[in-house]
Motif scaffolding. Structure first.
Motif, PDB file in Angstrom:
ATOM      1  N   LEU A 852      23.696  17.387  -6.072  1.00  0.00           N
ATOM      2  CA  LEU A 852      22.467  16.582  -6.124  1.00  0.00           C
ATOM      3  C   LEU A 852      21.867  16.606  -7.527  1.00  0.00           C
ATOM      4  O   LEU A 852      21.480  15.563  -8.063  1.00  0.00           O
ATOM      5  N   GLU A 856      21.192  13.411  -9.806  1.00  0.00           N
ATOM      6  CA  GLU A 856      19.822  13.100 -10.237  1.00  0.00           C
ATOM      7  C   GLU A 856      19.759  12.929 -11.755  1.00  0.00           C
ATOM      8  O   GLU A 856      19.055  12.046 -12.266  1.00  0.00           O
ATOM      9  N   ALA A 887      18.960  13.785  -0.990  1.00  0.00           N
ATOM     10  CA  ALA A 887      18.244  12.805  -1.807  1.00  0.00           C
ATOM     11  C   ALA A 887      17.410  11.872  -0.941  1.00  0.00           C
ATOM     12  O   ALA A 887      16.284  11.522  -1.292  1.00  0.00           O
ATOM     13  N   SER A 891      13.463  11.553  -1.298  1.00  0.00           N
ATOM     14  CA  SER A 891      12.883  10.263  -1.677  1.00  0.00           C
ATOM     15  C   SER A 891      11.707   9.882  -0.780  1.00  0.00           C
ATOM     16  O   SER A 891      10.829   9.125  -1.195  1.00  0.00           O
ATOM     17  N   GLU A 900      12.124  15.569  -8.950  1.00  0.00           N
ATOM     18  CA  GLU A 900      13.299  15.111  -8.199  1.00  0.00           C
ATOM     19  C   GLU A 900      13.015  13.900  -7.313  1.00  0.00           C
ATOM     20  O   GLU A 900      13.946  13.327  -6.736  1.00  0.00           O
ATOM     21  N   SER A 904      15.925  10.842  -6.797  1.00  0.00           N
ATOM     22  CA  SER A 904      16.394  10.811  -5.405  1.00  0.00           C
ATOM     23  C   SER A 904      16.248   9.417  -4.820  1.00  0.00           C
ATOM     24  O   SER A 904      17.103   8.954  -4.039  1.00  0.00           O
TER      25      SER A 904
END
Length: 914
Positions: A852, A856, A887, A891, A900, A904
């Motif tokens: 991840l 990112e 993600a 989000s 993040e 995401s």
């Protein structure tokens, strides 16, 4: 049994708002009556009001009407009496561990039929009557407190003048005879006196050092200098030196840099560090010797305390006392308060007056001096320095004036006009002001240059030893003086008088097991678990008993368990002993509660082992069932012990219980029921509000309510404590975290299986981002957030989910630093070692979190190549799909200011397009 409002999601949805407003009571919005005298662990009034009210109202009660009752529309609801329209006039409430009375005061304000406050601690019992009973005397009481308070002040003026002259007070320290050069060297942890900020000042971290910049109203410090082979403690007042009312400066621990100037000033470093057993002589520069456990400095101070006792019993002379290897000394004296405080050097005359007080002390009846033994173990850390009796916490001048005040209080009681009850009321409030003064006037106070200057002994829970202290005149116009504190009594009483309502109030001095009262509808209390209040409040009690006689020599001797020679959390007892005592408490609470009644516990010990103790006592032993849990703020943000940087799950827990747990069920069936029910609830809940630490506790409560509705759960293994330990570690904590992960996943239509991914998600969504840094967690939170129940700290570290700094004893989440711009965000990802490796073409990413982070980074740095990089990674790593699942959660769930969140979203958008 009908459900209550406290069990509903409607109530849960406003608990965070209640807590935010209640937290103000632990800061600048403190209830005025809290300033009458200090007490440990006071619940905010709004929290008490809110949970009492929600425990008496039915499930479908209109939540907006509820808000009106508790006055939640106000910035500080506690300032306003609740609007009840006599809704609660048929209920009886009991708090058997009432302490300072927050809970019972709010029950009284709510207009219950009867409120019962009980406490086994004598000091608490006296204070409770001051909070709950005596305000009935109204304005006459306020007027007479002012009248007799002035009598008290006038009666000690001559004594105070003789001891303190025209000065407000002085700063003292320990001095030790150097075995190298033979001189007495003062030992001080700091030489700072005042650093009072003005507007626009900021605190920042620079490495391990705190830096303060901006405009300062006052900057004053001490500088030890040698002149003609004599030590002089020189006062450096920068306002005077620079001839400025305010100073624009940058202040570190040892340096002051004046802005817009080439001037800077070196502040001497403190010459003692107890943790390192380091002390340096200011005369010859030698480091005083340390021979293992026998540190010369500690042994010297212990010798002083032995000689102090011999002096009082006339075994040695004053000269012999002064020749001890250690002794108290004066550094500087001062007048005024706050930014107007003026410091001067100590004169020969000042030293003479200080030491003459020791001869005056020996003339006082020994029974008037608190010669009682202090609790000799753990919690009272000053005893390690030979301060084994309470009078040793004070120098002679302090003891002389404090014993005179006690004499005047006892004499004044007979001069008060009124019946015995009224005389007791007046004497109680004057005594509370005196006890509050005692905490500001001992050799355990300390200097805090950036705030109130004189920090009271109670700033640290364990009543810690102090190297340099502040001694003040009782009649000075300064925080902590008797004069000021009598003003606090007046303001506090004005508050209490306006809260006075008509319910019957009963204050009882009794242990719970001996408490005789009728069955009650509601019990709200903070049940004791390894309670140290009898031990620490002895600091008040040894003075209080000289005004209000009690049969106990000390509280700790009365409450200490017999036949146990071990300590737990600094007091006598064992974990097993305190668990059984807690179980006895719950059994007795069960007996006192009506069958359709409710028990609400404020539980300030949220260590994992404490949850085991609570469930063992409340559910396993007493057969209560949990119907709701919530989190509240109870730590005082103005206390030194509350100023910490690590974010943890360590908040106080409010738990609602009802009778009774029934039936039995297989553990696996209860597990499936809990995960299914709670995850469905959470998947709905996340759509209505952001997640936080409180969400974890609320989810834990949902899980517990399912488990504790059964009297017996088959298959957990073991009996008694062992069974509960197995239940908590192997089922309650893992199921709570699994339910959160499952609920989050279902809310966005994904699935997360990897336990390390789950842990990372939990920390990210439950703890807020740290501006310019990364999230810090403690070891208790590691246990609570353990998804499977058996992930070790070393496993999380080995998989790069956390980093452990053993030198600093801190644990941080291995995440990109929180920043404010995309360019800085890219840099924060590039600092991660696994991202550096992937950038270089080494795709040896060990878990979904590392995948991840790399994706990112690509989403921010090369957004047009993100799809290509996802496809490439899918060929090299089995973790890509789960990384994308994380993600998608981030989000939707992470706050906007988390670094993040935006990348995401980009990853989720690409995946949706695919």
């Amino acid at each position: 049994m009908d459900k209550l409002l406290i069990e509903t999601d409607d109530f849960s949805s406003i608990v965070s708002k209640i807590d935010r407003k209640a937290a103000k009571e632990k800061g600048p919005g403190r209830p005025p009556f809290w300033e009458i005298v200090f007490w440990w662990g006071r619940e905010p009034l709004l929290s008490a009001r809110a949970f009492i009210t929600a425990s008496l109202l039915p499930e479908y009660f209109n939540i907006d009407e509820y808000k009106k009752i508790i006055r939640l529309d106000k910035d500080l609801p506690h300032k306003f009496n609740p609007e009840t329209n006599e809704k609660f006039g048929s209920f009886i409430l009991l708090d058997p561990y009432a302490g300072f009375g927050s809970i019972v005061l709010e029950a009284k304000r709510l207009g219950l039929k009867k409120v019962i406050a009980s406490d086994p601690i004598p000091t608490a019992y006296v204070f409770l009557k001051g909070v709950l009973v005596y305000p009935k005397y109204g304005q006459k009481l306020i007027n007479d407190i002012q009248k007799y308070g002035q009598y008290l002040i006038e009666s000690i003026k001559e004594d105070v003048k003789e001891l303190y002259g025209e000065y407000t007070g002085c700063v003292g320290a320990w001095e030790v005879k150097c075995p190298i050069c033979g001189n007495y060297t003062p030992l001080s942890f700091t030489w700072h006196l005042l650093e009072l900020k003005g507007s626009g000042s900021e605190d920042e971290e620079e490495g391990e050092e705190k830096v303060r910049t901006g405009v300062f109203k006052r900057i004053v410090y001490m500088r030890p200098v040698m002149e003609n082979n004599k030590l002089r403690i020189k006062v450096i007042d920068l306002n005077k030196e620079l001839k400025k009312k305010s100073i624009n400066a940058r202040v570190t621990k040892n340096r002051i840099i004046i802005k817009d100037s080439d001037k800077s000033y070196e502040i001497p470093e403190g010459n003692v560090k107890v943790g390192n057993k380091y002390a340096r002589c200011l005369y010859c520069g030698s480091v005083l010797p340390d021979k293992g456990d026998e540190w010369y400095v500690r042994e010297a101070i212990r010798e002083w305390n032995k000689n102090y006792e011999k002096f009082l019993s006339s075994e040695i002379s004053l000269e012999e006392l002064r020749n001890s290897k250690a002794r108290p000394t004066l550094l500087v004296k001062f007048k005024g308060e706050g930014k107007n405080q003026e410091f001067e050097e100590i004169t020969k005359k000042d030293e003479e007056v200080f030491w003459e007080a020791f001869d005056k002390l020996r003339e006082i009846d020994i029974m008037k001096i608190p010669t009682e033994k202090a609790f000799p173990y753990g919690i009272l850390t000053f005893t390690r320095w030979g301060m084994d009796k309470f009078y040793k916490l004070f120098n002679a001048r302090q003891l002389v004036i404090l014993t005179k005040i006690v004499d005047r209080l006892n004499e004044l009681r007979n001069e008060i006009n009124g019946d015995e009850g009224y005389k007791e009321a007046i004497t109680t409030y004057l005594t509370m002001a005196f006890l509050n003064h005692v905490r500001y006037n001992s050799m355990l106070t300390l200097i805090e240059s950036t705030r109130a200057f004189n920090v009271p002994i109670t700033a640290f829970r364990g009543l810690a030893f102090s190297w340099s202290w502040v001694e003040i005149s009782p009649l000075a116009n300064i925080s902590g003086s008797l004069t000021k504190l009598l003003e606090h009594v007046k303001k506090g009483l004005e508050y209490l008088v306006q809260t006075n309502t008509n319910p019957q109030v009963e204050v009882i001095h009794s242990d719970l097991n001996n408490l005789q009262t009728e069955h009650v509808d509601l019990i709200v209390t903070n049940p004791p678990f390894a309670d140290d209040k009898p031990y620490v409040s002895d600091y008040f009690y040894v003075w209080l008993k000289r005004i209000f006689p009690f049969p106990y020599n000390t509280q700790w001797e009365e409450f200490m368990p017999r036949g146990i020679n071990k300590t737990y959390n600094g007091i006598v007892g064992t974990l097993e002993y305190f668990r059984e005592k807690l179980a006895e408490t719950f059994l007795r609470l069960y007996d006192l509660l009506k069958d359709n009644g409710t028990l609400v516990t404020f539980y300030s010990n949220s260590l994992p082992e404490a949850w085991v103790s609570l469930l063992y006592a409340g559910w396993y032993t007493s057969k209560f069932r949990i119907i709701a849990t919530h989190t509240v703020t109870t730590k005082d943000k103005t206390r030194m012990t509350a100023i910490v940087s690590t974010v943890t799950l360590d908040k106080s827990i409010v738990i609602a219980w009802r009778k009774k747990a029934e039936g039995s069920k297989l553990i696996q069936d209860v597990r499936d029921e809990a995960i299914s029910s709670v995850s469905k609830w959470l998947s709905y809940y996340v759509k209505s509000g952001k997640l936080s630490i409180d969400t974890y506790i609320q989810t834990l409560g949902k899980v517990l309510s399912i488990f504790t509705k059964y009297e017996k759960i088959i298959g957990i293994g073991g009996e008694g404590i062992k069974a509960v330990e197995n239940l908590v570690k192997n089922y309650i904590y893992p199921i709570t975290t699994q339910a959160i992960i499952k609920g989050l996943s279902e809310s966005v239509g994904v699935r997360v299986d990897d336990p390390y991914s789950s842990f990372y998600i939990l920390v990210k969504v439950l703890l807020p981002p740290v501006s310019g840094g990364v999230r810090k967690i403690d070891r208790n939170s590691l246990v609570l957030l353990n998804v499977t129940g058996d992930i070790a700290e070393k496993d999380l570290e080995r998989n790069d989910i956390i980093q452990v700094d053993r030198r600093r004893k801190s644990i941080i989440l291995n995440e990109p630093e929180s920043v404010n711009s995309v360019s800085d965000g890219i840099l924060s990802f590039e600092k991660l070692e696994h991202v550096k490796e992937a950038k270089a073409g080494n795709y040896n990413l060990n878990n979904p979190v590392q995948v991840l982070h790399y994706l990112e980074y690509v989403a921010l740095k090369f957004p047009d190549k993100l799809k290509e990089e996802i496809d490439k990674l899918k060929e090299k790593s089995r973790f890509v799909n789960e990384a994308i699942a994380i993600a998608k959660i981030f989000s939707e769930i992470l706050p906007e200011n988390d670094v993040e969140r935006e990348p995401s979203r980009k990853i989720s958008d690409v995946e949706r397009f695919l």
